[in-house]
Write a protein that holds these residues in place. Sequence first.
Motif, short mmCIF file in Angstrom:
data_model
loop_
_atom_site.label_atom_id
_atom_site.label_comp_id
_atom_site.label_asym_id
_atom_site.label_seq_id
_atom_site.Cartn_x
_atom_site.Cartn_y
_atom_site.Cartn_z
N SER A 21 0.76 -1.25 0.10
CA SER A 21 -0.06 -0.03 -0.07
C SER A 21 0.85 1.17 0.09
O SER A 21 0.46 2.33 -0.72
CB SER A 21 -0.91 0.05 1.33
OG SER A 21 -1.94 -1.17 1.20
N GLN A 22 1.96 1.14 1.02
CA GLN A 22 2.69 2.55 0.84
C GLN A 22 3.51 2.69 -0.44
O GLN A 22 3.75 3.77 -0.86
CB GLN A 22 3.72 2.28 1.93
CG GLN A 22 4.14 3.73 2.21
CD GLN A 22 5.63 3.66 3.38
OE1 GLN A 22 6.18 2.69 3.46
NE2 GLN A 22 5.44 4.61 4.04
N ALA A 23 4.09 1.46 -0.89
CA ALA A 23 4.80 1.47 -2.22
C ALA A 23 4.01 1.88 -3.53
O ALA A 23 4.74 2.87 -4.13
CB ALA A 23 5.65 0.22 -2.51
N HIS A 24 2.70 1.80 -3.58
CA HIS A 24 2.01 2.44 -4.63
C HIS A 24 1.94 3.77 -4.44
O HIS A 24 2.20 4.63 -5.46
CB HIS A 24 0.42 1.64 -4.53
CG HIS A 24 0.37 0.53 -4.84
ND1 HIS A 24 0.53 -0.16 -6.17
CD2 HIS A 24 -0.21 -0.69 -4.26
CE1 HIS A 24 0.00 -1.43 -6.33
NE2 HIS A 24 -0.29 -1.82 -5.15
N ARG A 25 1.75 4.20 -3.30
CA ARG A 25 1.61 5.58 -3.16
C ARG A 25 2.97 6.60 -3.26
O ARG A 25 3.13 7.74 -3.68
CB ARG A 25 1.12 5.73 -1.69
CG ARG A 25 -0.17 5.50 -1.62
CD ARG A 25 -0.82 5.29 -0.08
NE ARG A 25 -2.16 5.10 -0.08
CZ ARG A 25 -2.92 3.99 -0.30
NH1 ARG A 25 -2.40 2.86 -0.62
NH2 ARG A 25 -4.30 3.84 -0.27
N LEU A 26 4.20 5.85 -2.91
CA LEU A 26 5.57 6.44 -3.00
C LEU A 26 5.98 6.55 -4.40
O LEU A 26 6.25 7.64 -4.97
CB LEU A 26 6.38 5.76 -2.19
CG LEU A 26 6.16 5.97 -0.62
CD1 LEU A 26 7.33 5.18 0.19
CD2 LEU A 26 6.31 7.53 -0.13
N LEU A 27 5.28 5.34 -5.02
CA LEU A 27 5.76 5.40 -6.54
C LEU A 27 5.07 6.47 -7.09
O LEU A 27 5.48 7.04 -8.12
CB LEU A 27 5.48 3.93 -6.88
CG LEU A 27 6.66 2.81 -7.03
CD1 LEU A 27 5.78 1.45 -7.16
CD2 LEU A 27 7.47 3.05 -7.81
N LEU A 28 3.95 6.46 -7.21
CA LEU A 28 2.88 7.38 -7.71
C LEU A 28 3.39 8.83 -7.48
O LEU A 28 3.51 9.77 -8.35
CB LEU A 28 1.50 7.28 -7.36
CG LEU A 28 0.35 8.13 -8.30
CD1 LEU A 28 0.91 8.13 -9.81
CD2 LEU A 28 -0.90 7.68 -8.17
N ALA A 191 -10.13 5.50 6.48
CA ALA A 191 -9.59 6.73 6.56
C ALA A 191 -8.13 6.68 6.69
O ALA A 191 -7.43 7.43 6.37
CB ALA A 191 -10.05 7.41 7.65
N ASP A 192 -7.56 5.77 7.37
CA ASP A 192 -6.01 5.50 7.65
C ASP A 192 -5.47 5.50 5.96
O ASP A 192 -4.20 5.82 6.04
CB ASP A 192 -5.78 4.25 8.48
CG ASP A 192 -6.02 4.51 9.89
OD1 ASP A 192 -6.14 5.70 10.23
OD2 ASP A 192 -6.26 3.41 10.53
N TYR A 193 -6.12 4.63 5.04
CA TYR A 193 -5.46 4.67 3.87
C TYR A 193 -5.36 5.97 3.24
O TYR A 193 -4.37 6.25 2.42
CB TYR A 193 -6.27 3.55 3.05
CG TYR A 193 -6.04 2.17 3.25
CD1 TYR A 193 -4.94 1.41 2.78
CD2 TYR A 193 -6.96 1.59 4.07
CE1 TYR A 193 -4.75 0.15 3.15
CE2 TYR A 193 -6.73 0.15 4.39
CZ TYR A 193 -5.46 -0.43 3.85
OH TYR A 193 -5.41 -1.74 4.32
N VAL A 194 -6.21 6.92 3.46
CA VAL A 194 -6.31 8.45 2.77
C VAL A 194 -5.02 8.94 3.64
O VAL A 194 -4.17 9.71 3.06
CB VAL A 194 -7.68 8.86 2.96
CG1 VAL A 194 -7.51 10.21 2.59
CG2 VAL A 194 -8.68 8.24 2.37
N ARG A 195 -5.08 8.68 5.07
CA ARG A 195 -3.79 9.31 5.69
C ARG A 195 -2.69 8.88 5.13
O ARG A 195 -1.37 10.00 5.17
CB ARG A 195 -3.97 9.03 7.20
CG ARG A 195 -3.00 9.76 8.19
CD ARG A 195 -3.28 9.63 9.58
NE ARG A 195 -3.45 8.43 10.12
CZ ARG A 195 -2.48 7.98 10.78
NH1 ARG A 195 -1.32 8.59 11.09
NH2 ARG A 195 -2.53 6.82 11.41
N MET A 196 -2.19 7.84 4.82
CA MET A 196 -1.09 7.29 4.12
C MET A 196 -0.96 7.95 2.79
O MET A 196 0.20 8.07 2.44
CB MET A 196 -1.24 5.76 3.95
CG MET A 196 0.06 5.09 3.47
SD MET A 196 -0.11 3.42 2.98
CE MET A 196 -1.05 2.63 4.29
N THR A 197 -1.93 8.24 1.91
CA THR A 197 -1.82 8.95 0.88
C THR A 197 -1.47 10.19 0.97
O THR A 197 -0.40 10.98 0.39
CB THR A 197 -3.22 8.68 0.18
OG1 THR A 197 -3.40 7.59 -0.29
CG2 THR A 197 -3.05 9.91 -1.23
#
Length: 411
Positions: A21-28, A191-197
């Motif tokens: 989940s974090q890798a997707h977001r950092l890559l983007l 909501a935690d996933y959005v916070r990760m974004t």
Amino acid sequence: MNVTITPSLLHGAVTPPPSKSQAHRLLLAAALADGTSHLSNVAFSQDIQATVRCLEALGAAVRQEGDQLAVTGLAGRTASGGALPRLDCGESGSTLRFLIPVALAVRGGGVFTGHGRLMERPQEPYFAIFREKGIAYEQQDGALTVRGQLTPGVYTLPGNVSSQFVTGLLYALPLLHGDSEIRLTTPLESADYVRMTMDALSAFGVAAEYDGDRTFRVPGNQTGHAAPMTVEADWSNAAFWYAAAYLDSTLDIQGLNYQSAQGDACIGMLYWTIARPGEAEIDVSGCPDLVPPLAAMAALRGAGRITRLVNAARLRIKESDRLSTVTEVLNALGAEVEEYADHLVITGKDSLPGGVAVSGHNDHRIAMMAAIAATNCAAPVTVTGAECVRKSYPTFWDEYARLGGQISISQ
């Protein structure tokens, strides 16, 4: 690939793989930024490979250097006209939903394809926006084509379908030439996933504000800057080792960030919810990926102990219909699981008979659930289609064997 497990407990230290989940977001975030970012501790699961493939199709440059990726971003460059990029998302729902609005912002659209059940997953929150904004879309022959230009303004969507739609807009809207708002018509789940974004965007210098309720304010004309980042260990996959530990394996689960924004870090708290005597009810609306390991724990919680996993309707649109496949697989092993429209009721037992073959249902989390439950079965268990773990945890079976799991592999 079929894996036959002779039941035995696991022992030793284990570090979960890097967070998908974090890798997707950092890559983007890196792919949209200016300059070259170096991302460390990246696991090249099938889902991450899908995101890399699509970012390259959009014009970013991604180079692998050991367990690192060097990502040279678009630096705010956009292009429209000409052939739309073709974006093969594999079986990754995150890749698909994150990149639909991004492709509109940077290339004027794209042709999205996928495998398995991916293209069956609902996209109506985006489609409603597209109808309002005059963006063309067509879903035909397993492909979704979107074409048009996002414009600054107000974007309205439900918050209780999937946080992935909010995340996609949070990446796309800062690229527009004007400020925007995301307004939710229902409370935000996961909501935690959005916070990760938002943490990922902030790390690359992109600002967005959330009022904690239903409104996000996103300034336009933003270009992120390159940043070195290290991907955390993944709590979603750590949950399977937590389940094994609950089922009497002796494991030292290492490398986790206990202050992580990952929503599935709540497995530590839920472990103790399951461990307490009496009935337990767990609302999984914010952590749906934890249902398979929680179900394995509940199935072996002790004779007669009842666990309810509620608000789980979204599990029906995962890689498999997980309410159905969790029920099918655990009951085949000898558990007592009742399936309802949006929840499961599990009556615990002291052990399970096993002695059967169960399908992984082309679902990584179902195959791993079966493997963990098998540690407490009386007779061997075969998991068919066991290669599906490659989607998120390519080394799972290697780790399982290293920890003392007795497995044999056949084709």
